[in-house]
Design a protein around this motif. Structure first.
Motif, PDB file in Angstrom:
ATOM      1  N   LEU A 270       0.802  -1.282  -0.016  1.00  0.00           N
ATOM      2  CA  LEU A 270       0.029  -0.194  -0.024  1.00  0.00           C
ATOM      3  C   LEU A 270       0.764   1.295  -0.025  1.00  0.00           C
ATOM      4  O   LEU A 270       1.687   1.525   0.942  1.00  0.00           O
ATOM      5  CB  LEU A 270      -0.826  -0.100   1.212  1.00  0.00           C
TER       6      LEU A 270
ATOM      7  N   ASN B  88       0.859   5.070   0.467  1.00  0.00           N
ATOM      8  CA  ASN B  88       0.378   6.282   0.992  1.00  0.00           C
ATOM      9  C   ASN B  88       1.226   7.415   0.840  1.00  0.00           C
ATOM     10  O   ASN B  88       2.252   7.527   1.269  1.00  0.00           O
ATOM     11  CB  ASN B  88      -0.209   6.245   2.368  1.00  0.00           C
TER      12      ASN B  88
ATOM     13  N   TYR C 192       1.305  11.471   2.158  1.00  0.00           N
ATOM     14  CA  TYR C 192       0.769  12.486   3.341  1.00  0.00           C
ATOM     15  C   TYR C 192       1.474  13.844   3.030  1.00  0.00           C
ATOM     16  O   TYR C 192       2.519  14.030   3.219  1.00  0.00           O
ATOM     17  CB  TYR C 192       1.118  11.893   4.745  1.00  0.00           C
TER      18      TYR C 192
ATOM     19  N   ILE D  75      -3.646   9.751   9.394  1.00  0.00           N
ATOM     20  CA  ILE D  75      -4.842   8.789   9.266  1.00  0.00           C
ATOM     21  C   ILE D  75      -5.487   8.388  10.402  1.00  0.00           C
ATOM     22  O   ILE D  75      -4.926   8.276  11.615  1.00  0.00           O
ATOM     23  CB  ILE D  75      -3.895   7.364   8.541  1.00  0.00           C
TER      24      ILE D  75
ATOM     25  N   HIS E 259      -7.114   3.125  13.577  1.00  0.00           N
ATOM     26  CA  HIS E 259      -7.488   1.836  12.972  1.00  0.00           C
ATOM     27  C   HIS E 259      -6.871   0.482  12.946  1.00  0.00           C
ATOM     28  O   HIS E 259      -5.836   0.773  13.391  1.00  0.00           O
ATOM     29  CB  HIS E 259      -7.712   2.009  11.645  1.00  0.00           C
TER      30      HIS E 259
ATOM     31  N   ASP F 243      -5.700  -3.129  10.827  1.00  0.00           N
ATOM     32  CA  ASP F 243      -5.561  -3.195   9.445  1.00  0.00           C
ATOM     33  C   ASP F 243      -6.394  -4.440   9.099  1.00  0.00           C
ATOM     34  O   ASP F 243      -6.816  -4.970   7.940  1.00  0.00           O
ATOM     35  CB  ASP F 243      -4.223  -3.611   9.025  1.00  0.00           C
TER      36      ASP F 243
ATOM     37  N   THR G 121       6.603  -1.349   7.376  1.00  0.00           N
ATOM     38  CA  THR G 121       6.433  -0.068   6.562  1.00  0.00           C
ATOM     39  C   THR G 121       7.697   0.707   6.482  1.00  0.00           C
ATOM     40  O   THR G 121       8.649   0.874   7.391  1.00  0.00           O
ATOM     41  CB  THR G 121       5.307   0.820   7.397  1.00  0.00           C
TER      42      THR G 121
ATOM     43  N   HIS H 253      -3.878   1.868  15.098  1.00  0.00           N
ATOM     44  CA  HIS H 253      -2.743   2.802  14.869  1.00  0.00           C
ATOM     45  C   HIS H 253      -3.214   3.649  14.350  1.00  0.00           C
ATOM     46  O   HIS H 253      -4.222   3.761  13.359  1.00  0.00           O
ATOM     47  CB  HIS H 253      -1.510   1.861  14.356  1.00  0.00           C
TER      48      HIS H 253
ATOM     49  N   ARG I 297       5.240  12.839   3.139  1.00  0.00           N
ATOM     50  CA  ARG I 297       5.938  11.824   3.658  1.00  0.00           C
ATOM     51  C   ARG I 297       5.048  10.523   2.466  1.00  0.00           C
ATOM     52  O   ARG I 297       4.124  10.802   2.351  1.00  0.00           O
ATOM     53  CB  ARG I 297       5.611  11.378   4.694  1.00  0.00           C
TER      54      ARG I 297
ATOM     55  N   SER J 167       4.538   6.416   2.354  1.00  0.00           N
ATOM     56  CA  SER J 167       4.786   5.112   3.013  1.00  0.00           C
ATOM     57  C   SER J 167       4.378   4.092   2.178  1.00  0.00           C
ATOM     58  O   SER J 167       3.695   4.063   1.495  1.00  0.00           O
ATOM     59  CB  SER J 167       4.116   5.046   4.330  1.00  0.00           C
TER      60      SER J 167
HETATM   61  O1  LIG Z   1       1.464   5.418   6.553  1.00  0.00           O
HETATM   62  C1  LIG Z   1       1.691   4.731   7.679  1.00  0.00           C
HETATM   63  O2  LIG Z   1       2.683   4.483   8.221  1.00  0.00           O
HETATM   64  C2  LIG Z   1       0.508   3.841   8.038  1.00  0.00           C
HETATM   65  C3  LIG Z   1      -0.404   3.437   6.976  1.00  0.00           C
HETATM   66  C4  LIG Z   1      -1.586   2.548   7.660  1.00  0.00           C
HETATM   67  O3  LIG Z   1      -1.778   2.604   8.884  1.00  0.00           O
HETATM   68  C5  LIG Z   1      -2.544   2.122   6.757  1.00  0.00           C
HETATM   69  O4  LIG Z   1      -2.618   2.693   5.623  1.00  0.00           O
HETATM   70  O5  LIG Z   1      -3.600   1.338   7.103  1.00  0.00           O
END
Ligand SMILES: O=C(O)CCC(=O)C(=O)O
Length: 173
Positions: free
Chosen positions: A32, A34, A36, A42, A45, A47, A57, A117, A151, A153
């Motif tokens: 995934l 992401n 930011y 975020i 939540h 996963d 990550t 998290h 950022r 990730s």
């Molecule tokens: O970007 C991150 O480090 C966490 C991403 C995350 O928790 C998610 O996409 O479920």
């Protein structure tokens, strides 16, 4: 989930991380990505159960602070009172991890399966003693303010159950 081939540049990382044995003998098959901007985050939540319960990550660009919370559905004893599931995230806050640029974090077991998290929507982070990995971080100390930039990730994990065959979506006659 319909499997797709990962791009070659990503396979470098999925293979390297998998070779550390963190997913048992399995190889990561899900990434995934992401992005930011400063001020974005975020919500806390989980996963969910679809993934192997170790998640890795890689952080690129900016640092961020990953916060952990005890679970929503859980009732927790605090000062003799039962705190119901409607209590705010603040009361469920456990600790944070500073994710520095080019770092790798592994989240596993109860931290993955039980707790939540999230990343707060902030443009800067105050370094406090709630950050549990400060001794592993370069050039950071309590009281410092870190300004976020963009950022990206890469959350690399194993999804054990994927469709064996590709679905033929939109197939022409
Ligand atoms: O970007 C991150 O480090 C966490 C991403 C995350 O928790 C998610 O996409 O479920």
């Amino acid at each position: 989930m319909v499997p797709e081939e990962l791009p070659e540049w990503l396979k470098v990382y999925t293979k390297k991380i998998s070779s550390m044995g963190i997913f048992d003998e399995k190889e990561a098959n899900h990434v995934l990505v992401n992005e930011y901007l400063p001020g974005q985050g975020i919500m806390p939540h989980e996963d969910g159960p679809l993934f192997y319960p170790t998640v890795s990550t890689i952080s690129l660009g900016s640092h961020t602070v990953l916060d952990f919370y005890s679970p929503l559905q859980d009732s927790t004893k605090e000062d003799g009172d039962l705190v119901s599931s409607s209590s705010s995230y603040e009361s469920r806050y456990m600790c944070s991890v500073l994710l520095q640029p080019r770092s790798l974090i592994l989240v596993r077991d109860d931290m993955y399966k039980v707790n939540l998290h999230g990343i707060a929507e902030r443009k800067e982070d105050l370094v406090t003693d709630k950050i549990v990995n400060l001794d592993k971080c370069d050039d950071v100390s309590v009281g410092q303010t870190l300004t976020r930039s963009t950022r990206v990730s890469l959350t690399i994990r194993v999804m054990p159950k994927i469709l064996k065959a590709k679905l033929l979506l939109g197939r022409k006659r």
